[in-house]
Design an enzyme around this catalytic site. Structure first.
Site, PDB file in Angstrom:
ATOM      1  N   HIS A  64       0.864  -1.174   0.000  1.00 53.67           N
ATOM      2  CA  HIS A  64       0.000   0.000   0.000  1.00 53.67           C
ATOM      3  C   HIS A  64       0.905   1.229   0.000  1.00 53.67           C
ATOM      4  O   HIS A  64       2.044   1.176   0.481  1.00 53.67           O
ATOM      5  CB  HIS A  64      -0.865   0.079   1.254  1.00 53.67           C
ATOM      6  CG  HIS A  64      -1.705  -1.117   1.541  1.00 53.67           C
ATOM      7  ND1 HIS A  64      -1.204  -2.264   2.106  1.00 53.67           N
ATOM      8  CD2 HIS A  64      -3.037  -1.326   1.381  1.00 53.67           C
ATOM      9  CE1 HIS A  64      -2.180  -3.141   2.268  1.00 53.67           C
ATOM     10  NE2 HIS A  64      -3.305  -2.597   1.844  1.00 53.67           N
ATOM     11  N   ASP A  67       2.458   2.006   3.276  1.00 53.83           N
ATOM     12  CA  ASP A  67       3.453   1.072   3.789  1.00 53.83           C
ATOM     13  C   ASP A  67       4.870   1.526   3.485  1.00 53.83           C
ATOM     14  O   ASP A  67       5.791   1.245   4.254  1.00 53.83           O
ATOM     15  CB  ASP A  67       3.286  -0.321   3.159  1.00 53.83           C
ATOM     16  CG  ASP A  67       1.919  -0.920   3.367  1.00 53.83           C
ATOM     17  OD1 ASP A  67       1.314  -0.651   4.417  1.00 53.83           O
ATOM     18  OD2 ASP A  67       1.463  -1.652   2.473  1.00 53.83           O
ATOM     19  N   HIS A 235     -10.134 -14.394   4.205  1.00 53.85           N
ATOM     20  CA  HIS A 235     -11.390 -13.703   3.928  1.00 53.85           C
ATOM     21  C   HIS A 235     -12.477 -14.700   3.536  1.00 53.85           C
ATOM     22  O   HIS A 235     -13.657 -14.495   3.847  1.00 53.85           O
ATOM     23  CB  HIS A 235     -11.204 -12.663   2.826  1.00 53.85           C
ATOM     24  CG  HIS A 235     -10.331 -11.519   3.229  1.00 53.85           C
ATOM     25  ND1 HIS A 235     -10.016 -10.484   2.365  1.00 53.85           N
ATOM     26  CD2 HIS A 235      -9.712 -11.227   4.389  1.00 53.85           C
ATOM     27  CE1 HIS A 235      -9.238  -9.615   2.999  1.00 53.85           C
ATOM     28  NE2 HIS A 235      -9.036 -10.044   4.226  1.00 53.85           N
TER      29      HIS A 235
END
Length: 405
Positions: A64, A67, A235
């Protein structure tokens, strides 16, 4: 094996996560001998990450924007300048190593401005900040030669319908995706855009609940030609599915893209992001991937060490376990396919659709009247046959554990 196992290091977990949780402070040192929150620290993470990847033979990384550089608290232009500086440094340091980006993304969930969502925010100003971060993220994808750009809708959802215009929010999320696609193609991004489904956490109701929901969303808004799924094992668990299920749904809809390789804890109700160690899961995952013709993306270890596993050695061991587990899964998945018993059983189970009325149903030439006439002539249907689940589970065990002799 290398072609099917394009492993990637997740910048956020491996170089940033210190083991902080809601109950305690960090336990791991990720300063890399630099002051956190500085560009010196950002460059130290680049150096550490490259050394780590080279020692393990990993050729890809994912990140990201937040990050790789500290976000400026008052000026997005300064944040963008820092992103250019660090990616220049990243390109310089990876020159000749074969290391490159698998995919990039923007963190549109941590900053307080995204408390009500990013593309789904009630604020047009916040929407524009999300668009600005996506724009820069796609530019970095092109700059670094990444083959994907990911949207994870961590805040794209709602807590209560009492204060939510669901249609407006979903329309706006789709509009953000359209803008990103159009801009990406305009500046020469030829890779895939990915949606990473997740049912909950942090929002109670997220719009990208699972692969089926995300695929339906993309098709509704005409985005299915440019977007694919980035499936994360943990997920899938949170959505009440198996990892294999989410991969199969993506594959049968021609939208399998990339994978976040981790596993969850079935005894816990949150995203634990553990390194994969379950060979059954990786075998069935690689079975789906091989049957679908392979991944366009790769296997990103969106996984973190357990909080007490806080040494640099633990970082290496975790990746080795994860890579070995997927490598064994690949070997066993190929063996399952070569064994042929599962494929033969499935083919035989649906054999009635190869001839007669079954073939007409598949080809679309049957009508309700012709099906009813067929039923009337039969008077009663034949036994559809046993599913033989236990036998097939035994086949899997046999392939996984039977000796070669």
């Amino acid at each position: 094996m290398e072609e099917n196992l394009r492993f990637a290091m997740a910048w956020w977990h491996n170089l940033c996560a210190t083991g902080v949780d809601m109950f305690g402070a960090g336990t791991a040192d990720k300063t890399f001998h630099a002051e956190p929150g500085t560009m010196e620290h950002a460059k130290a993470k680049v150096d550490a990450g490259i050394e780590f990847m080279q020692k393990l033979g990993i050729k890809y990384y994912c990140f990201h924007d937040a990050d790789i550089v500290p976000e400026d608290p008052v000026d997005i232009n300064e944040t963008n300048r820092r992103l250019e500086e660090i990616t220049d440094y990243l390109l310089e340091q990876t020159k000749g190593t074969g290391i490159k980006a698998l995919w990039t993304t923007a963190n549109m969930f941590s900053n307080p401005r995204f408390m009500n969502g990013a593309g789904s925010s009630n604020s047009a100003d916040v929407f524009c900040f999300a668009a600005a971060q996506a724009k820069k993220g796609i530019e970095l994808a092109v700059k670094l030669g990444a083959q994907g750009y990911v949207f994870w809708g961590g805040r794209e959802g709602y807590e209560t319908l009492l204060n939510t215009d669901m249609k407006l929010e979903q329309d706006n999320v789709a509009q953000l995706f359209r803008m990103a696609r159009d801009y990406g193609r305009k500046i020469g991004f030829t890779g895939d855009f990915y949606i990473e489904p997740k049912p909950k956490e942090p929002m109670k109701h997220q719009y990208d609940f699972d692969a089926a929901t995300a695929i339906g969303f993309l098709r509704k808004y005409g985005l299915d030609k440019d977007f694919r799924m980035n499936i994360e094992a943990n997920h899938a668990t949170l959505a009440g599915h198996t990892f294999q299920h989410e991969l199969r749904v993506s594959a049968v809809n021609d939208m399998m893209g990339s994978v976040d390789a981790n596993q969850g804890d079935l005894l816990l109700g949150w995203d634990t992001d553990q390194f994969p160690s379950n060979v059954y899961d990786t075998t069935m995952a690689m079975y789906e991937i091989l049957k679908a013709g392979g991944l366009r993306g790769g296997l990103n270890f969106d996984a973190k060490n357990r909080r007490p596993s806080n040494t640099p050695e633990d970082m290496f061991v975790a990746f080795i376990v994860g890579m070995d587990t997927f490598a064994l899964g690949l070997i066993k998945a190929a063996a399952l396919i070569e064994d042929g018993r599962i494929d033969s059983f499935v083919k035989e189970r649906y054999a009635s659709y190869e001839t007669g009325i079954g073939k007409e149903i598949r080809e679309g030439t049957a009508t309700l009247e012709s099906c009813a006439a067929h039923a009337a002539a039969l008077k009663a249907p034949a036994d559809p046959g046993s599913g033989q689940q236990e036998y097939l589970e035994g086949v899997v065990n046999n392939v996984l554990f039977a000796s070669s002799c």
